[in-house]
Design an enzyme around this catalytic site. Structure first.
Site, PDB file in Angstrom:
ATOM      1  N   ASP A  34       0.833  -1.202   0.000  1.00 36.96           N
ATOM      2  CA  ASP A  34       0.000   0.000   0.000  1.00 36.96           C
ATOM      3  C   ASP A  34       0.867   1.251   0.000  1.00 36.96           C
ATOM      4  OD1 ASP A  34      -2.114  -1.632   0.010  1.00 36.96           O
ATOM      5  OD2 ASP A  34      -2.801  -1.172   2.045  1.00 36.96           O
ATOM      6  N   ALA A  35       1.963   1.216   0.772  1.00 32.23           N
ATOM      7  CA  ALA A  35       2.827   2.399   0.886  1.00 32.23           C
ATOM      8  C   ALA A  35       3.440   2.746  -0.470  1.00 32.23           C
ATOM      9  CB  ALA A  35       3.921   2.146   1.919  1.00 32.23           C
ATOM     10  N   GLU A  36       3.861   1.711  -1.206  1.00 32.02           N
ATOM     11  CA  GLU A  36       4.469   1.967  -2.510  1.00 32.02           C
ATOM     12  C   GLU A  36       3.434   2.519  -3.485  1.00 32.02           C
ATOM     13  OE1 GLU A  36       7.935  -1.283  -3.146  1.00 32.02           O
ATOM     14  OE2 GLU A  36       6.028  -2.058  -2.402  1.00 32.02           O
ATOM     15  N   ASP A  38       0.716   4.199  -2.637  1.00 27.13           N
ATOM     16  CA  ASP A  38       0.405   5.573  -2.231  1.00 27.13           C
ATOM     17  C   ASP A  38       1.476   6.541  -2.721  1.00 27.13           C
ATOM     18  OD1 ASP A  38      -1.833   4.638  -1.064  1.00 27.13           O
ATOM     19  OD2 ASP A  38      -1.049   4.625   0.988  1.00 27.13           O
ATOM     20  N   SER A  83     -10.061   2.567   9.852  1.00 31.88           N
ATOM     21  CA  SER A  83      -8.997   1.604  10.155  1.00 31.88           C
ATOM     22  C   SER A  83      -8.916   1.431  11.661  1.00 31.88           C
ATOM     23  CB  SER A  83      -7.666   2.120   9.640  1.00 31.88           C
ATOM     24  OG  SER A  83      -7.696   2.192   8.252  1.00 31.88           O
ATOM     25  N   GLU A 114     -11.051  -9.723  20.374  1.00 33.03           N
ATOM     26  CA  GLU A 114     -11.422 -10.522  19.197  1.00 33.03           C
ATOM     27  C   GLU A 114     -10.187 -10.799  18.356  1.00 33.03           C
ATOM     28  OE1 GLU A 114     -14.181  -8.087  17.035  1.00 33.03           O
ATOM     29  OE2 GLU A 114     -15.533  -7.866  18.750  1.00 33.03           O
ATOM     30  N   LYS A 116      -8.129 -10.647  15.087  1.00 35.37           N
ATOM     31  CA  LYS A 116      -8.200  -9.787  13.897  1.00 35.37           C
ATOM     32  C   LYS A 116      -7.880 -10.665  12.700  1.00 35.37           C
ATOM     33  CE  LYS A 116      -6.536  -5.408  12.044  1.00 35.37           C
ATOM     34  NZ  LYS A 116      -6.188  -5.859  10.697  1.00 35.37           N
ATOM     35  N   ASP A 118      -7.288 -11.853   8.958  1.00 33.92           N
ATOM     36  CA  ASP A 118      -6.665 -11.254   7.781  1.00 33.92           C
ATOM     37  C   ASP A 118      -7.459 -11.645   6.546  1.00 33.92           C
ATOM     38  OD1 ASP A 118      -4.887  -9.741   6.470  1.00 33.92           O
ATOM     39  OD2 ASP A 118      -3.202 -11.145   6.609  1.00 33.92           O
ATOM     40  N   ARG A 137     -14.915  -3.026   1.762  1.00 32.80           N
ATOM     41  CA  ARG A 137     -14.518  -1.829   2.491  1.00 32.80           C
ATOM     42  C   ARG A 137     -13.952  -0.775   1.536  1.00 32.80           C
ATOM     43  NH1 ARG A 137      -9.580  -0.310   4.904  1.00 32.80           N
ATOM     44  NH2 ARG A 137      -9.860   1.150   6.630  1.00 32.80           N
ATOM     45  N   TYR A 227     -18.370  -8.545  13.091  1.00 28.55           N
ATOM     46  CA  TYR A 227     -17.769  -7.942  14.282  1.00 28.55           C
ATOM     47  C   TYR A 227     -18.379  -6.601  14.685  1.00 28.55           C
ATOM     48  CZ  TYR A 227     -14.909  -5.622  10.691  1.00 28.55           C
ATOM     49  OH  TYR A 227     -14.486  -4.919   9.596  1.00 28.55           O
ATOM     50  N   LYS A 291     -11.620  -3.834  22.158  1.00 28.92           N
ATOM     51  CA  LYS A 291     -12.635  -2.776  22.032  1.00 28.92           C
ATOM     52  C   LYS A 291     -13.225  -2.450  23.398  1.00 28.92           C
ATOM     53  CE  LYS A 291     -13.822  -4.597  17.488  1.00 28.92           C
ATOM     54  NZ  LYS A 291     -14.775  -5.313  16.641  1.00 28.92           N
ATOM     55  N   LYS A 315      -0.966  -5.868  16.780  1.00 27.40           N
ATOM     56  CA  LYS A 315      -0.573  -6.572  15.557  1.00 27.40           C
ATOM     57  C   LYS A 315       0.410  -7.682  15.901  1.00 27.40           C
ATOM     58  CE  LYS A 315      -1.421  -5.278  11.684  1.00 27.40           C
ATOM     59  NZ  LYS A 315      -1.722  -4.381  10.701  1.00 27.40           N
ATOM     60  N   CYS A 409      29.557 -31.321  -8.724  1.00 23.97           N
ATOM     61  CA  CYS A 409      29.448 -31.022  -7.297  1.00 23.97           C
ATOM     62  C   CYS A 409      30.305 -29.803  -6.956  1.00 23.97           C
ATOM     63  CB  CYS A 409      29.918 -32.223  -6.494  1.00 23.97           C
ATOM     64  SG  CYS A 409      30.116 -31.880  -4.737  1.00 23.97           S
ATOM     65  N   CYS A 412      33.513 -30.891  -4.672  1.00 22.67           N
ATOM     66  CA  CYS A 412      34.635 -31.720  -5.112  1.00 22.67           C
ATOM     67  C   CYS A 412      34.775 -31.773  -6.631  1.00 22.67           C
ATOM     68  CB  CYS A 412      34.487 -33.144  -4.561  1.00 22.67           C
ATOM     69  SG  CYS A 412      33.147 -34.059  -5.338  1.00 22.67           S
ATOM     70  N   CYS A 427      25.762 -35.689  -5.590  1.00 29.29           N
ATOM     71  CA  CYS A 427      27.163 -35.856  -5.955  1.00 29.29           C
ATOM     72  C   CYS A 427      27.484 -37.332  -5.813  1.00 29.29           C
ATOM     73  CB  CYS A 427      28.049 -35.030  -5.029  1.00 29.29           C
ATOM     74  SG  CYS A 427      29.785 -35.500  -5.159  1.00 29.29           S
ATOM     75  N   CYS A 432      34.146 -37.211  -1.958  1.00 31.27           N
ATOM     76  CA  CYS A 432      33.707 -35.817  -1.783  1.00 31.27           C
ATOM     77  C   CYS A 432      33.913 -35.381  -0.331  1.00 31.27           C
ATOM     78  CB  CYS A 432      32.235 -35.702  -2.157  1.00 31.27           C
ATOM     79  SG  CYS A 432      31.566 -34.054  -1.914  1.00 31.27           S
TER      80      CYS A 432
END
Ligand code: IVH
Length: 668
Positions: A34-36, A38, A83, A114, A116, A118, A137, A227, A291, A315, A409, A412, A427, A432
């Site tokens: 998400d950061a990239e 944004d 969020s 609760e 969370k 994913d 969402r 939830y 909560k 988290k 190999c 050896c 090998c 060896c």
């Protein structure tokens, strides 16, 4: 930047952003965080602000919300789907608790904890108990209308029961997710159909909810835990806990691990319990949500534009991360197996820094098409070792070439082979150095040359001091050399040298099993020894002759012939013979009480190890078999026999108890 450059950059950013939108919304296979994403949007906004002439109505910046829907109609949420604020530790949870207490002086606080999950957040709208609309969402303010898809799920009731059924206009929220087992099954099916697989259950859930064809969604094993009751005018509820109860009675599923918690100590204990039990859950959870229970207090606390002040998410540690493959090299295991390993740009993942990851074998590299320079998605779950989930194709540098597995190999330079049906290259060199210790240890082990006192530590010390380079080297050891090893004195050194000398006469079968030919264990070694009698004759045998031995197929014949043809291996065998090691098999007694008989052992015989009992059978001219059949002559029954005895009785095989066996074969 010159104007032409700006124009080019703007066009490029728009193309990129649209591509990421498609990946995110239509295919549920995001390639950037998400950061990239944004950052791309921010850069585009900034350029457009400075150069208003370049703005077009189609620009991704002109659409409402950050990541607008493309495949589905937009839905503006009546109440924003916010969020959650994050806490990274128990201390931060306590800070959250203190903040809430300060804002509500004198209030008696209770909490709800609760998992969370994913997955992806969904909002469900009901009119007088009838399901009328489902939305994702999205960016929190605008989501996508996925009514038809959600209606196809069993986990979304079409008609409600109880109090909630009477609410005129009800919105409830929850998390749609795919259980892990279902995710694995789905990926296996996709793989079989040669379709791209999902990187994790979250992407699979998102991809399934965003299907254009609701029938496909219906076939995907999605679940929804509710939830929150987010909008229910006229419904009087005092607490979040009561809301969860009402949801359940209406016919929704709520998470059975939700708990009402009396104080912060209980909150922290709950979160820690969930974190510890995370791997045992049937679904991916990335944290615990805490909560404030009383809804009146939630209202008094209110929200920022980003998150409610009455909730926080603890988290768990992230379990996936991306990084760059800086190299791929091959390691030699102590048994000669060649394992490709990727060296990585070091990355933090689930509490450790990861700088290399195994790529398992040639097929695995090919399947995932991992190349040097690639950006890869790594995962690490629980105690499981990190692994590459997939390559982020969009970030592959130009000119990155497929990896070619080496044919030699790396330790050896010996010939590497990949036996048919095997996943790994190995090998084949008996000389060896990477395998030296393991091979020597096996050579001396009880079921091979049975050299008493040649344990792991002793082998390691002999190799480390350069005293033994191959099997034959053992037979040249002097008492003086052994004495200087750690843990040895004169007597023990003499014993070891004596045990080594005594092992010269174990015979060809033991020797063949001891030198570590790929695919040749005790049984095959005995077949070879019985057929060829001497090492010289075996070494002259053609592949076809080998394949004609009963119990040896063409694959094994090829492997044996290849091993025997290797110059290094021939040298080691010659050195063994020169050191006086017997290379012929003593003739099996043609007479003897068990001559020509097949014997199966079951249960424990007092005072005899399994090997000792087998040796007695062979000494008496018999053959030991692992399983009973009609051709079995005797079953020897010790203490606590297994199901073998039942089979033997069913087939009417003659039984020998321990006493009868001892009388027959004589003293051990
Ligand atoms: S409460 C306003 N409870 O986490 C707060 N959210 O970062 C509403 N999520 O998109 C969220 N499990 O989809 C809440 N037990 C749970 C949750 C949960 C998963 C997701 C939710 C939201 C995200 C917030």
């Amino acid at each position: 930047m010159a104007r032409a450059d700006v124009r080019r950059r703007v066009t490029r950013l728009r193309t990129e952003i649209r591509r990421h939108d498609r990946l995110y919304y239509e295919r549920a296979r995001p390639e950037v965080s998400d950061a990239e994403y944004d950052a791309l949007v921010r850069e585009l906004r900034a350029l457009e602000a400075r150069h208003p002439g370049l703005v077009t109505p189609e620009s991704p910046t002109r659409r409402p919300g950050g990541r607008p829907a493309r495949a589905f109609a937009p839905v503006a949420h009546r109440v924003a789907m916010l969020s959650l604020d994050n806490a990274a530790s128990a201390a931060e949870l306590r800070e959250f608790g203190a903040r809430v207490a300060r804002a509500l002086p004198g209030a008696r606080l209770a909490w709800v904890g609760e998992p969370k999950i994913d997955g992806l957040g969904v909002a469900l709208l009901y009119r007088r108990g009838r399901f009328v609309r489902g939305a994702t969402r999205g960016d929190g303010r605008v989501g996508e209308d996925v009514t038809a898809n959600l209606a196809a799920l069993r986990a979304v009731p079409k008609a409600l029961r109880g109090r909630l059924a009477r609410v005129e206009d009800l919105e409830v929220r929850g998390e749609a997710f795919m259980p892990r087992a279902a995710f694995e099954r789905l990926n296996r099916a996709l793989e079989a159909a040669r379709e791209p697989v999902f990187a994790n259950p979250r992407n699979a859930a998102a991809g399934s909810v965003r299907q254009k064809d609701a029938a496909v969604t219906a076939g995907r094993p999605l679940d929804v835990f509710l939830y929150e009751i987010s909008h229910a005018p006229g419904l009087a509820l005092a607490s979040h806990w009561a809301a969860l109860g009402a949801l359940r009675r209406a016919g929704f599923r709520t998470n059975p691990l939700n708990r009402r918690l009396a104080d912060l100590a209980q909150v922290i204990a709950y979160c820690e319990r969930l974190a510890r039990g995370r791997d045992g859950l049937e679904y991916d959870a990335d944290g615990a949500v805490v909560k404030v229970d009383r809804l009146a207090l939630q209202r008094r606390l209110g929200s920022t534009s980003h998150h409610p002040r009455w909730a926080v998410a603890l988290k768990f540690r992230a379990r996936q991360a991306t990084t760059v493959v800086e190299g791929i090299h091959v390691q030699v295991g102590k048994t000669g197996i060649l394992t490709p390993v990727a060296t990585l740009r070091p990355v933090h993942l689930a509490g450790v820094v990861i700088s290399s990851v195994t790529l398992h074998n040639e097929d695995e590299i090919r399947r995932k098409d991992v190349r040097v320079g690639d950006t890869v998605l790594l995962a690490r779950a629980g105690d499981v070792i990190p692994h590459v989930v997939e390559v982020v194709r969009a970030r592959r540098p130009r000119g990155a070439r497929p990896f070619r597995f080496p044919r030699r190999c790396p330790a050896c330079g010996g010939r590497a082979v990949r036996p048919p049906g095997a996943a790994s290259w190995v090998c084949t060199s008996g000389a060896c150095p990477a395998q030296r210790e393991e091979r020597l240890r096996h050579f001396g082990s009880r079921r091979a040359m049975a050299i008493d006192g040649l344990g792991e530590a002793t082998v390691a010390a002999l190799v480390a001091r350069g005293l033994v380079r191959d099997f034959a080297g053992l037979y040249h050891l002097g008492v003086g050399e052994v004495r200087r090893l750690p843990g040895f004195a004169r007597k023990s050194a003499e014993n070891l040298v004596g045990a080594i000398a005594a092992s010269r006469h174990r015979g060809l079968a033991r020797l063949l099993g001891a030198v570590g030919m790929p695919g040749v264990g005790e049984h095959v070694a005995r077949l070879l020894a019985a057929r060829f009698g001497t090492l010289e004759r075996l070494a002259r045998a053609s592949r076809a002759e080998l394949a004609r031995v009963r119990g040896i197929g063409p694959v094994l014949a090829r492997s044996v012939a290849g091993w025997l043809a290797d110059r290094g291996n021939r040298r080691v065998l010659a050195r063994l013979a020169a050191a006086g090691v017997a290379t012929r098999e003593p003739r099996a007694p043609a007479r003897g009480p068990l001559a020509g008989k097949t014997v199966v052992l079951t249960g424990a015989l007092a005072g005899l190890t399994r090997e000792a009992a087998e040796a007695l059978v062979r000494r008496a001219g018999g053959r030991v078999s692992g399983a009973v059949s009609r051709r079995t002559d005797y079953v020897v029954v010790g203490a606590a026999p297994g199901s073998t005895l039942d089979t033997a009785r069913r087939l009417g095989v003659a039984e020998l108890d321990a006493r009868a066996f001892a009388r027959l074969v004589g003293p051990a």
